[in-house]
Design a protein around this motif. Structure first.
Motif, PDB file in Angstrom:
ATOM      1  N   LYS A 278     -35.190 -79.418  71.974  1.00 50.11           N
ATOM      2  CA  LYS A 278     -33.562 -77.619  72.524  1.00 50.11           C
ATOM      3  C   LYS A 278     -34.774 -76.331  72.444  1.00 50.11           C
ATOM      4  O   LYS A 278     -34.448 -75.568  73.417  1.00 50.11           O
ATOM      5  CB  LYS A 278     -33.146 -77.695  71.804  1.00 50.11           C
ATOM      6  CG  LYS A 278     -31.514 -76.617  70.941  1.00 50.11           C
ATOM      7  CD  LYS A 278     -30.976 -77.250  69.967  1.00 50.11           C
ATOM      8  CE  LYS A 278     -29.624 -75.853  70.424  1.00 50.11           C
ATOM      9  NZ  LYS A 278     -30.463 -74.340  70.731  1.00 50.11           N
ATOM     10  N   GLU A 279     -34.953 -76.240  71.522  1.00 51.29           N
ATOM     11  CA  GLU A 279     -36.699 -75.046  71.558  1.00 51.29           C
ATOM     12  C   GLU A 279     -37.058 -74.985  73.063  1.00 51.29           C
ATOM     13  O   GLU A 279     -37.108 -73.605  73.406  1.00 51.29           O
ATOM     14  CB  GLU A 279     -37.395 -74.996  70.371  1.00 51.29           C
ATOM     15  CG  GLU A 279     -37.952 -72.972  70.627  1.00 51.29           C
ATOM     16  CD  GLU A 279     -39.442 -73.776  69.625  1.00 51.29           C
ATOM     17  OE1 GLU A 279     -40.205 -72.755  69.256  1.00 51.29           O
ATOM     18  OE2 GLU A 279     -39.354 -74.738  68.387  1.00 51.29           O
ATOM     19  N   VAL A 280     -37.656 -75.670  73.339  1.00 46.69           N
ATOM     20  CA  VAL A 280     -38.665 -75.665  74.843  1.00 46.69           C
ATOM     21  C   VAL A 280     -37.167 -75.625  75.540  1.00 46.69           C
ATOM     22  O   VAL A 280     -37.492 -74.584  76.298  1.00 46.69           O
ATOM     23  CB  VAL A 280     -38.973 -77.340  74.701  1.00 46.69           C
ATOM     24  CG1 VAL A 280     -39.848 -76.492  76.257  1.00 46.69           C
ATOM     25  CG2 VAL A 280     -40.177 -76.429  73.776  1.00 46.69           C
ATOM     26  N   ARG A 281     -36.641 -76.113  75.690  1.00 48.65           N
ATOM     27  CA  ARG A 281     -35.584 -75.727  76.636  1.00 48.65           C
ATOM     28  C   ARG A 281     -34.808 -74.601  77.109  1.00 48.65           C
ATOM     29  O   ARG A 281     -34.748 -74.265  77.868  1.00 48.65           O
ATOM     30  CB  ARG A 281     -34.169 -76.688  76.660  1.00 48.65           C
ATOM     31  CG  ARG A 281     -34.537 -78.396  77.001  1.00 48.65           C
ATOM     32  CD  ARG A 281     -33.244 -79.516  77.882  1.00 48.65           C
ATOM     33  NE  ARG A 281     -33.782 -80.334  77.387  1.00 48.65           N
ATOM     34  CZ  ARG A 281     -34.789 -80.872  78.516  1.00 48.65           C
ATOM     35  NH1 ARG A 281     -34.849 -80.104  79.643  1.00 48.65           N
ATOM     36  NH2 ARG A 281     -35.130 -82.229  79.498  1.00 48.65           N
TER      37      ARG A 281
ATOM     38  N   GLY B  10     -42.700 -77.201  78.335  1.00 48.58           N
ATOM     39  CA  GLY B  10     -41.848 -76.444  79.464  1.00 48.58           C
ATOM     40  C   GLY B  10     -42.797 -75.501  80.236  1.00 48.58           C
ATOM     41  O   GLY B  10     -43.291 -74.568  79.915  1.00 48.58           O
ATOM     42  N   GLN B  11     -42.388 -76.182  82.099  1.00 44.01           N
ATOM     43  CA  GLN B  11     -43.189 -76.226  82.579  1.00 44.01           C
ATOM     44  C   GLN B  11     -42.452 -75.206  83.631  1.00 44.01           C
ATOM     45  O   GLN B  11     -41.159 -76.385  84.230  1.00 44.01           O
ATOM     46  CB  GLN B  11     -43.982 -76.474  83.185  1.00 44.01           C
ATOM     47  CG  GLN B  11     -44.846 -77.092  82.467  1.00 44.01           C
ATOM     48  CD  GLN B  11     -46.038 -77.440  83.389  1.00 44.01           C
ATOM     49  OE1 GLN B  11     -46.093 -78.485  84.337  1.00 44.01           O
ATOM     50  NE2 GLN B  11     -47.398 -77.186  82.763  1.00 44.01           N
TER      51      GLN B  11
ATOM     52  N   VAL C  48     -44.293 -72.860  78.686  1.00 42.46           N
ATOM     53  CA  VAL C  48     -43.870 -72.865  77.268  1.00 42.46           C
ATOM     54  C   VAL C  48     -43.726 -73.328  76.045  1.00 42.46           C
ATOM     55  O   VAL C  48     -43.621 -75.168  77.434  1.00 42.46           O
ATOM     56  CB  VAL C  48     -42.611 -72.686  77.387  1.00 42.46           C
ATOM     57  CG1 VAL C  48     -42.399 -71.059  77.670  1.00 42.46           C
ATOM     58  CG2 VAL C  48     -41.762 -73.121  77.155  1.00 42.46           C
ATOM     59  N   GLN C  49     -44.154 -73.102  75.075  1.00 41.89           N
ATOM     60  CA  GLN C  49     -44.174 -74.597  74.056  1.00 41.89           C
ATOM     61  C   GLN C  49     -43.843 -74.625  73.176  1.00 41.89           C
ATOM     62  O   GLN C  49     -42.667 -73.299  72.524  1.00 41.89           O
ATOM     63  CB  GLN C  49     -46.148 -74.659  73.401  1.00 41.89           C
ATOM     64  CG  GLN C  49     -46.516 -74.783  74.777  1.00 41.89           C
ATOM     65  CD  GLN C  49     -48.066 -74.753  73.894  1.00 41.89           C
ATOM     66  OE1 GLN C  49     -48.264 -74.910  72.916  1.00 41.89           O
ATOM     67  NE2 GLN C  49     -49.479 -74.090  74.474  1.00 41.89           N
ATOM     68  N   GLY C  50     -43.058 -74.999  71.745  1.00 39.77           N
ATOM     69  CA  GLY C  50     -42.014 -75.425  70.979  1.00 39.77           C
ATOM     70  C   GLY C  50     -41.684 -76.428  70.142  1.00 39.77           C
ATOM     71  O   GLY C  50     -42.446 -77.852  71.015  1.00 39.77           O
TER      72      GLY C  50
END
Length: 386
Positions: A46-49, A24-25, A40-42
């Motif tokens: 859903k985790e990244v959002r 995610g950016q 961010v990473q995941g």
């Protein structure tokens, strides 16, 4: 494998890399002519959002994450500033001192995204090995680090809280020092006429903490109805002196019915205070406090403890703290068969488990009494009174 890129309004860019990892950016705007982004990473979309939303939310709250991972010391400074409004003054002083003395000097230089379980476990091991610190103090260091890193996770600075993966030091169980009924009478007799007599009577009969008792003001006390309200606590804060703060927890704000003996002691305190006011004249400081020095200022914790130690010696009792009067009150109430729920409300404990875990030493005698009561009941049912 082609990447799967999606963008939802207000969510930043979220996409899946060819290796299956979600990224995610968030666009943070421009700085020095360059576009600033936070990534961010995941493992799942859903985790990244959720992480992206957390970043955006904290930007909106005025706490944008830095473009580089901050050192732990930088993050802890920002964390302390963010939690200050919700903390009692004394709690903030405790947090700040622990961070400054025990965390920052040892691992404050580590970038927060590089902080590992090994960093934290080694820190706690060193604190446990320090002969100047108790196991409880080492445990407190870990607790503060866990609380701080929970915020780092919510701010999107780290993916996990590594302090949660470190075992807390074991704190040896310490028996609570309580007075027997006979010892309580000896203590009250030794306190008769002392400047802290009313404090001692109040603490042993209601279980008030010392800060709660010193923070009492006359509008909180209704002697005709034998009631008082606990709403504040008097604490010594470095750099500020004695400060009235909120009580320890929400449950600590409570109303208490006073025993007759306690109401009489408070009436005596009011008479003594009136004499002090007349003697002090224009030097009297009117703050409305129940327990005051000769000039009307609230009593200082250290002076109270000093007087209390003298009273304990006069009563020929083993060494004990003023706080042990709170434990004694609870134990005496339990021994008299008062409901643990009522004791919890009287002491202002947050949960009934706190009450029962603290005073388990009284339970064997109560269990014997309960067994004897059942035995008497069964004997009557059998027509055989024992």
């Amino acid at each position: 494998m082609p990447s799967d890129k999606r963008r939802a309004k207000g969510d930043g860019a979220v996409y899946r890399r060819s290796d299956g990892r979600w990224i995610g950016q968030v666009n943070l705007g421009w700085k020095d002519g360059r576009r600033v982004r936070k990534s961010v990473q995941g493992a799942t979309e859903k985790e990244v959002r959720d992480k992206v939303k957390a970043v955006i939310r904290n930007v909106d709250d005025g706490a944008p994450p830095p473009t580089r991972s901050p050192r732990l010391s930088e993050f802890l400074t920002r964390w302390l500033a963010s939690v200050t409004p919700s903390l009692r003054s004394s709690t903030y002083v405790s947090y700040e001192g622990t961070v400054r003395l025990h965390i920052v000097p040892e691992i404050g230089h580590v970038p927060i995204d590089k902080l590992s379980v090994d960093h934290v476990s080694r820190l706690i091991a060193r604190k446990e090995a320090d002969s100047r610190l108790s196991s409880r103090s080492a445990r407190y260091v870990l607790l503060i680090l866990r609380n701080a890193l929970n915020k780092a996770v919510r701010w999107g600075l780290v993916a996990r809280n590594v302090a949660n993966l470190v075992d807390a030091p074991r704190v040896p169980y310490r028996d609570v020092r309580v007075l027997s009924p006979a010892e309580t009478k000896r203590l009250l007799e030794a306190a008769r006429g002392d400047v802290v007599e009313g404090l001692v009577v109040l603490a042993v009969s209601t279980g008030l903490r010392l800060g709660e008792a010193l923070g009492l003001q006359w509008p909180d006390v209704d002697l005709d109805r034998r009631q008082l309200r606990v709403t504040k606590s008097l604490q010594r804060v470095p750099g500020r002196g004695l400060v009235l703060t909120e009580t320890k927890t929400r449950r600590s704000r409570r109303s208490i019915v006073l025993p007759v003996r306690t109401a009489e002691a408070l009436r005596g305190q009011r008479v003594r205070q009136a004499d002090q006011r007349r003697a002090a004249g224009s030097e009297w400081n009117e703050g409305g406090f129940v327990f005051t020095a000769s000039t009307g200022r609230p009593l200082d914790h250290r002076n109270v403890q000093r007087n209390f130690r003298r009273i304990v010696r006069k009563a020929r009792l083993p060494r004990m703290r003023f706080h042990d009067l709170r434990h004694s009150c609870a134990s005496l109430l339990l021994a008299e068969g008062v409901s643990p729920r009522v004791i919890m409300e009287t002491l202002g404990h947050s949960r009934i488990s706190v009450t029962m875990d603290t005073y388990t030493h009284v339970m064997p005698a109560l269990m014997r009494d309960a067994a004897d009561a059942i035995d008497r009941t069964l004997a009557r049912d059998d027509g055989r009174e024992r």
